[in-house]
Design an enzyme around this catalytic site. Structure first.
Site, PDB file in Angstrom:
ATOM      1  N   LYS A  53       0.837  -1.205   0.000  1.00 59.85           N
ATOM      2  CA  LYS A  53       0.000   0.000   0.000  1.00 59.85           C
ATOM      3  C   LYS A  53       0.868   1.250   0.000  1.00 59.85           C
ATOM      4  O   LYS A  53       0.592   2.210  -0.711  1.00 59.85           O
ATOM      5  CB  LYS A  53      -0.941  -0.014   1.223  1.00 59.85           C
ATOM      6  N   GLN A  97      -5.119  -1.843   9.244  1.00 60.72           N
ATOM      7  CA  GLN A  97      -4.964  -3.166   8.637  1.00 60.72           C
ATOM      8  C   GLN A  97      -5.562  -4.240   9.549  1.00 60.72           C
ATOM      9  O   GLN A  97      -5.225  -4.317  10.725  1.00 60.72           O
ATOM     10  CB  GLN A  97      -3.465  -3.434   8.387  1.00 60.72           C
ATOM     11  N   ASP A 120     -11.654   2.380   3.487  1.00 66.81           N
ATOM     12  CA  ASP A 120     -11.984   0.962   3.346  1.00 66.81           C
ATOM     13  C   ASP A 120     -13.498   0.771   3.224  1.00 66.81           C
ATOM     14  O   ASP A 120     -13.970  -0.302   2.874  1.00 66.81           O
ATOM     15  CB  ASP A 120     -11.507   0.187   4.585  1.00 66.81           C
TER      16      ASP A 120
END
Ligand code: NAP
Length: 283
Positions: A53, A97, A120
């Site tokens: 990322k 994460q 997200d």
């Protein structure tokens, strides 16, 4: 023989567009879109995802920060970091994460992320907005699948779409996006009866279950589009999908390989969401 939907190529194409848009954004606003990625603990797979990322952010010209917190981080410390990032004007997107170490409450953390920075799209507010079709961000993996379909000129409108898997991050939002695109959608899961027969009805079959090579030729209609979201490690360390590619490729009209199908799209959609978040702010 099916057309292979090349996720690497499509992903590179979209990233090039994001890079161009980012340069224009920076010229206009005088600052960069910023993404903060938080990882707690030493899960090796998560560390690889986070590294990828960060690299992807650099590639398109974003500002990025990575917070690598020790395994023993407390809920209070993690919450405090999220609050600080919520208030940080350089940061437009926050990604924590998952999975988190067991002593931490994922829901509590996700609820704390400012929904306008929730790239997200896991916050219940964003989940609800997706449900009613009025959203800023889409969850990255299902959005990646929709982009693969669109750029392969496959329109779900009026088609029978079967989604196998009903997780909150893939299956359920996937079904909703296909519905928004006017597909006629069936969602299957581990309790579905006659799964093979239901799958054989599909014009577009999306599989996201996490079982290596589970979908064989007996589950696919001649000419169907098959999208394999699965990412499973074989005993020999090789990555494989939920679909038995060799058996299904001769039957399908189009199919995504693993690796190189849906996988590369997920981070690309994260970049897209971060740019969208930055555009919506005036700092
Ligand atoms: P998950 O949370 O474990 O959900 C799995 C779903 O599959 C559940 O709904 C489960 O049904 C269903 N299922 C399991 N076994 C089944 C069977 N034998 N028949 C029918 N349904 C079955 O998994 P996930 O997070 O959605 O991920 C699914 C796969 O996608 C994994 O391989 C994951 O690594 C991969 N993935 C890939 C990406 C990417 O970027 N390409 C991103 C995310 C996930 P129940 O609900 O009834 O238990």
């Amino acid at each position: 023989m099916a057309i292979r939907i090349d996720g690497k190529r499509i992903s590179a194409e979209i990233r090039a567009e994001i890079k161009e848009e980012t340069a224009a954004f920076a010229r206009e606003r005088g600052y960069l879109p910023g993404l903060a990625v938080v990882i707690v603990g030493e899960d090796p797979a998560s560390q690889v995802y986070v590294r990828n990322k960060k690299r992807a952010c650099e590639e398109v010209g974003f500002y990025s920060e990575v917070y690598e917190l020790p395994e023993q981080t407390t809920q209070k410390e993690l919450n405090a970091l999220v609050e600080r990032l919520n208030a940080d004007q350089k940061i437009h997107g926050i990604l924590v994460q998952l999975p988190l170490p067991k002593h931490l409450d994922e829901n509590e953390v996700l609820l704390r992320i400012d929904p306008s920075k929730d790239v997200d799209a896991f916050h219940p507010l964003n989940v609800g907005k997706i449900m009613i079709g009025d959203y800023d961000f889409l969850p990255c993996t299902p959005a990646g699948v929709m982009a693969l379909l669109e750029r392969s000129c496959i329109d779900p409108a009026g088609k029978k779409c079967v989604v196998v898997g009903r997780s909150n991050i893939v299956g359920k939002p996937m079904a909703m996006l296909l519905l928004h695109a006017n597909g006629t959608v069936t969602v299957c899961h581990s309790k579905t009866r006659e799964l093979a027969a239901v799958c054989r009805e599909a014009d577009i079959l999306v599989v996201a279950i996490g079982r290596a090579d589970f979908v064989g030729a007996d589950m696919v209609k001649e000419g169907a589009v098959v999208i394999d979201v699965g990412m499973n490690r074989r005993a020999d360390g090789k990555l494989t999908g939920d679909v038995d590619f060799a058996a299904v490729e001769p039957i399908a009209s189009a199919i995504t390989p693993v690796p190189g199908g849906v996988g590369p799209m997920t981070i690309t959609m994260l970049l897209k969401n971060t740019l969208t978040a930055a555009k919506k702010k005036n700092h």
